[in-house]
Design a protein around this motif. Structure first.
Motif, PDB file in Angstrom:
ATOM      1  N   ILE A   1    -136.871  91.245 -51.514  1.00  0.00           N
ATOM      2  CA  ILE A   1    -137.034  92.321 -50.529  1.00  0.00           C
ATOM      3  C   ILE A   1    -135.903  93.324 -50.730  1.00  0.00           C
ATOM      4  N   ASP A   2    -136.226  94.616 -50.723  1.00  0.00           N
ATOM      5  CA  ASP A   2    -135.197  95.642 -50.902  1.00  0.00           C
ATOM      6  C   ASP A   2    -134.349  95.798 -49.640  1.00  0.00           C
ATOM      7  N   GLY A   3    -133.115  96.331 -49.815  1.00  0.00           N
ATOM      8  CA  GLY A   3    -132.258  96.634 -48.667  1.00  0.00           C
ATOM      9  C   GLY A   3    -132.751  97.888 -47.960  1.00  0.00           C
TER      10      GLY A   3
ATOM     11  N   ILE B   1    -126.140  98.975 -51.427  1.00  0.00           N
ATOM     12  CA  ILE B   1    -125.239  97.909 -51.900  1.00  0.00           C
ATOM     13  C   ILE B   1    -125.930  96.552 -51.731  1.00  0.00           C
ATOM     14  N   ALA B   2    -126.554  96.347 -50.555  1.00  0.00           N
ATOM     15  CA  ALA B   2    -127.246  95.077 -50.294  1.00  0.00           C
ATOM     16  C   ALA B   2    -128.351  94.856 -51.321  1.00  0.00           C
ATOM     17  N   SER B   3    -129.087  95.921 -51.633  1.00  0.00           N
ATOM     18  CA  SER B   3    -130.161  95.828 -52.627  1.00  0.00           C
ATOM     19  C   SER B   3    -129.618  95.424 -53.990  1.00  0.00           C
ATOM     20  N   LEU B   4    -128.529  96.084 -54.388  1.00  0.00           N
ATOM     21  CA  LEU B   4    -127.931  95.791 -55.695  1.00  0.00           C
ATOM     22  C   LEU B   4    -127.471  94.344 -55.770  1.00  0.00           C
ATOM     23  N   LEU B   5    -126.809  93.877 -54.694  1.00  0.00           N
ATOM     24  CA  LEU B   5    -126.321  92.491 -54.682  1.00  0.00           C
ATOM     25  C   LEU B   5    -127.493  91.518 -54.763  1.00  0.00           C
ATOM     26  N   LYS B   6    -128.543  91.809 -53.993  1.00  0.00           N
ATOM     27  CA  LYS B   6    -129.724  90.939 -54.005  1.00  0.00           C
ATOM     28  C   LYS B   6    -130.355  90.871 -55.380  1.00  0.00           C
ATOM     29  N   ARG B   7    -130.449  92.039 -56.017  1.00  0.00           N
ATOM     30  CA  ARG B   7    -131.091  92.067 -57.332  1.00  0.00           C
ATOM     31  C   ARG B   7    -130.243  91.333 -58.359  1.00  0.00           C
TER      32      ARG B   7
ATOM     33  N   TRP C   1    -128.181  88.869 -57.733  1.00  0.00           N
ATOM     34  CA  TRP C   1    -128.341  87.443 -57.445  1.00  0.00           C
ATOM     35  C   TRP C   1    -129.671  86.940 -57.996  1.00  0.00           C
ATOM     36  N   PHE C   2    -130.711  87.748 -57.780  1.00  0.00           N
ATOM     37  CA  PHE C   2    -132.057  87.385 -58.224  1.00  0.00           C
ATOM     38  C   PHE C   2    -132.094  87.190 -59.739  1.00  0.00           C
ATOM     39  N   VAL C   3    -131.522  88.154 -60.470  1.00  0.00           N
ATOM     40  CA  VAL C   3    -131.537  88.063 -61.936  1.00  0.00           C
ATOM     41  C   VAL C   3    -130.766  86.819 -62.382  1.00  0.00           C
ATOM     42  N   ALA C   4    -129.599  86.581 -61.757  1.00  0.00           N
ATOM     43  CA  ALA C   4    -128.800  85.402 -62.112  1.00  0.00           C
ATOM     44  C   ALA C   4    -129.581  84.119 -61.798  1.00  0.00           C
ATOM     45  N   ALA C   5    -130.287  84.121 -60.670  1.00  0.00           N
ATOM     46  CA  ALA C   5    -131.049  82.936 -60.264  1.00  0.00           C
ATOM     47  C   ALA C   5    -132.171  82.636 -61.258  1.00  0.00           C
ATOM     48  N   VAL C   6    -132.836  83.685 -61.731  1.00  0.00           N
ATOM     49  CA  VAL C   6    -133.936  83.482 -62.687  1.00  0.00           C
ATOM     50  C   VAL C   6    -133.384  82.944 -64.013  1.00  0.00           C
ATOM     51  N   VAL C   7    -132.251  83.519 -64.459  1.00  0.00           N
ATOM     52  CA  VAL C   7    -131.641  83.065 -65.714  1.00  0.00           C
ATOM     53  C   VAL C   7    -131.244  81.589 -65.588  1.00  0.00           C
TER      54      VAL C   7
END
Ligand SMILES: [Zn+2]
Length: 294
Positions: free
Chosen positions: A250-252, A260-266, A268-274
């Motif tokens: 979900i976007d910020g 900033i919240a969106s960037l952090l979420k994304r 985290w998301f990319v790191a989680a997928v990797v």
């Protein structure tokens, strides 16, 4: 002392709903409500009793249409579209969204060629919004178990952030299983305890306990699943193939903080997928998105 912390703590729930075990320890205390972890299976659950027919989300006041549009149509757009690309485009059938809220996802799904989309929602105000403002006459009010839909009549059933509110998931999951076609799929999005508990502890350490901040939402999120516990309840309700995938988060909100919240979420998301792929699916630190087939 905050107002919330003066509310009497709820009577603790007796047993873990995943394994039936009664040995547990508290992993967090949120304004007088303990959040517990089962010593036998690791399931995380609130000591707050909750209600099987959860209707607290939309409250009783009027729905702010502009805010609703921003959040459900704007911030959720990427996640919903990601889902639609993976599960609906190029196929045809009937979709049921359980706990469909204001109906924004039903509206998006109904616009996909070849798909009929239905919604069920317990809040009368949310249903009125879906029917009157979004023009959806396939959204119905009540608990889905009383819907009288024909068994085996849906190809896709979705529950976005619903299952964590339901104290006993078994009757609901068994019922939804009965509504699916033989090759249908149940898709659920829900918070992941493996992430949420450390995140709540970090927030408490950095910012203290404040009623305006989010921790585990212990009065609303009665069960906080992990991969292992969600898989277990799905399997015992007739879902044989259970897989976890990753959907765009979900976007910020708009504005500097939102970006900033969106960037952090994304990030985290990319790191989680990797991490998920590098660990061959053993480590999942994303929100849980599960697709389960009978
Ligand atoms: Zn347990």
């Amino acid at each position: 002392m905050t107002e919330l912390s003066r509310i009497d703590p709820a009577p603790a729930r007796g047993r873990c709903v995943v394994c039936g075990g009664s040995r547990r320890h508290a992993v967090f205390t949120e304004f007088g409500v303990d959040v517990l972890e089962c010593d036998d299976c690791g399931h995380v659950y609130s000591s707050w009793p909750g209600g099987q027919d959860y209707d607290g989300y939309f409250g009783t006041g009027p729905i702010d249409a502009e805010a609703a549009e921003r959040f459900w149509n704007g911030q959720h757009a990427r996640m919903y579209d990601d889902f639609i690309r993976r599960f609906l485009v190029g196929r045809r059938g009937r979709l049921l969204d359980v706990g469909c809220g204001l109906g924004y996802f039903v509206k998006r799904a109904a616009a996909v060629p070849g798909w009929e989309a239905f919604g069920y929602e317990i809040s009368p105000q949310a249903v009125a919004f879906a029917r009157e403002r979004l023009g959806l006459d396939t959204v119905f009010c009540g608990t889905v178990e009383t819907s009288h839909f024909t068994p085996g009549s849906f190809d896709v059933i979705t529950m976005w952030d619903v299952i964590e509110h339901i104290p006993d998931p078994d009757p609901l999951l068994a019922y939804l299983r009965s509504l699916l076609t033989a090759d249908g799929v149940l898709c659920m999005h829900t918070p992941n305890a493996v992430v949420q508990v450390p995140k709540a502890r970090l927030t408490r350490r950095l910012r203290g306990m404040r009623p305006d901040l989010h921790y585990l939402e212990a009065r609303d999120h009665i069960n906080i699943y992990k991969v292992s516990t969600l898989r277990r309840v799905l399997q015992r309700n007739g879902f044989r193939r259970v897989r976890f995938i990753h959907l765009s988060p979900i976007d910020g909100m708009a504005g500097y903080k939102g970006r900033i919240a969106s960037l952090l979420k994304r990030a985290w998301f990319v790191a989680a997928v990797v991490l998920f792929h590098a660990s061959l699916g053993r480590i999942n630190v994303d929100n849980l998105f599960v697709a389960a087939n009978p």
